[in-house]
Motif scaffolding. Structure first.
Motif, short mmCIF file in Angstrom:
data_model
loop_
_atom_site.label_atom_id
_atom_site.label_comp_id
_atom_site.label_asym_id
_atom_site.label_seq_id
_atom_site.Cartn_x
_atom_site.Cartn_y
_atom_site.Cartn_z
N TYR A 1 -32.48 28.67 16.21
CA TYR A 1 -32.23 28.36 17.62
C TYR A 1 -31.42 27.08 17.67
CZ TYR A 1 -35.78 31.82 18.89
OH TYR A 1 -36.48 32.98 19.05
N GLU A 2 -30.31 27.09 18.41
CA GLU A 2 -29.48 25.89 18.51
C GLU A 2 -30.01 24.91 19.56
OE1 GLU A 2 -25.46 26.79 19.47
OE2 GLU A 2 -25.97 28.03 21.18
N ALA A 3 -31.01 25.33 20.29
CA ALA A 3 -31.69 24.48 21.26
C ALA A 3 -33.15 24.93 21.29
CB ALA A 3 -31.06 24.63 22.64
N LYS B 1 -36.87 29.01 10.44
CA LYS B 1 -35.61 29.12 9.70
C LYS B 1 -35.80 29.86 8.38
CE LYS B 1 -33.95 24.90 11.80
NZ LYS B 1 -33.61 23.51 11.60
N CYS C 1 -36.37 26.65 22.15
CA CYS C 1 -36.55 27.98 22.73
C CYS C 1 -38.03 28.33 22.73
CB CYS C 1 -35.77 29.01 21.93
SG CYS C 1 -35.90 30.66 22.61
N LYS D 1 -30.48 37.44 22.58
CA LYS D 1 -29.43 36.53 23.06
C LYS D 1 -28.99 36.88 24.48
CE LYS D 1 -26.18 35.24 20.16
NZ LYS D 1 -25.15 35.25 19.09
N PRO E 1 -31.16 31.07 22.57
CA PRO E 1 -29.97 30.43 21.98
C PRO E 1 -29.91 30.60 20.45
CG PRO E 1 -31.62 28.77 22.42
CD PRO E 1 -32.17 30.08 22.93
N TYR F 1 -30.88 32.70 10.61
CA TYR F 1 -30.74 32.55 12.05
C TYR F 1 -31.60 31.38 12.48
CZ TYR F 1 -28.59 37.17 12.38
OH TYR F 1 -27.75 38.24 12.25
N VAL G 1 -28.27 31.39 16.86
CA VAL G 1 -27.02 31.33 16.10
C VAL G 1 -27.35 31.62 14.64
CG1 VAL G 1 -25.85 29.71 17.65
CG2 VAL G 1 -27.19 28.83 15.75
N TYR G 2 -26.33 32.00 13.89
CA TYR G 2 -26.50 32.21 12.46
C TYR G 2 -25.85 31.05 11.74
CZ TYR G 2 -26.67 34.27 7.84
OH TYR G 2 -26.93 34.51 6.51
N ASP G 3 -26.58 30.39 10.86
CA ASP G 3 -26.06 29.27 10.08
C ASP G 3 -25.65 29.80 8.71
OD1 ASP G 3 -26.00 27.02 8.21
OD2 ASP G 3 -26.85 25.84 9.85
#
Length: 71
Positions: A61-63, A16, A65, A43, A49, A59, A51-53
């Motif tokens: 990973y939301e799960a 992160k 990886c 992607k 997976p 950026y 995503v950008y927070d």
């Protein structure tokens, strides 16, 4: 596309520490447009997976990886 960019990008996403797309481009020494291209490829083609927070400005990973790169 450069496999070294994918490897470094993956490491930064896991920890992160990508920062904004502009900051990420500087870290990877590529253009901001290329950052978006690499992210989209990961992607869409690699099914990562990502995503950008906006709150964390990174950026992630939301799960879980796992990407395997042979170096």
């Amino acid at each position: 596309m450069d496999i070294r960019v994918f490897i470094r990008l993956h490491e930064l996403i896991i920890t992160k520490q990508t920062g904004t797309p502009k900051q990420l481009a500087q870290k990877l020494e590529i253009s901001e447009r290329s950052v978006h291209y690499y992210i989209a490829f990961m992607k869409n083609e690699m099914k990562a997976p990502i995503v950008y927070d906006n709150r964390l400005e990174t950026y992630l990973y939301e799960a879980e990886c796992r990407l395997c790169f042979i170096t």
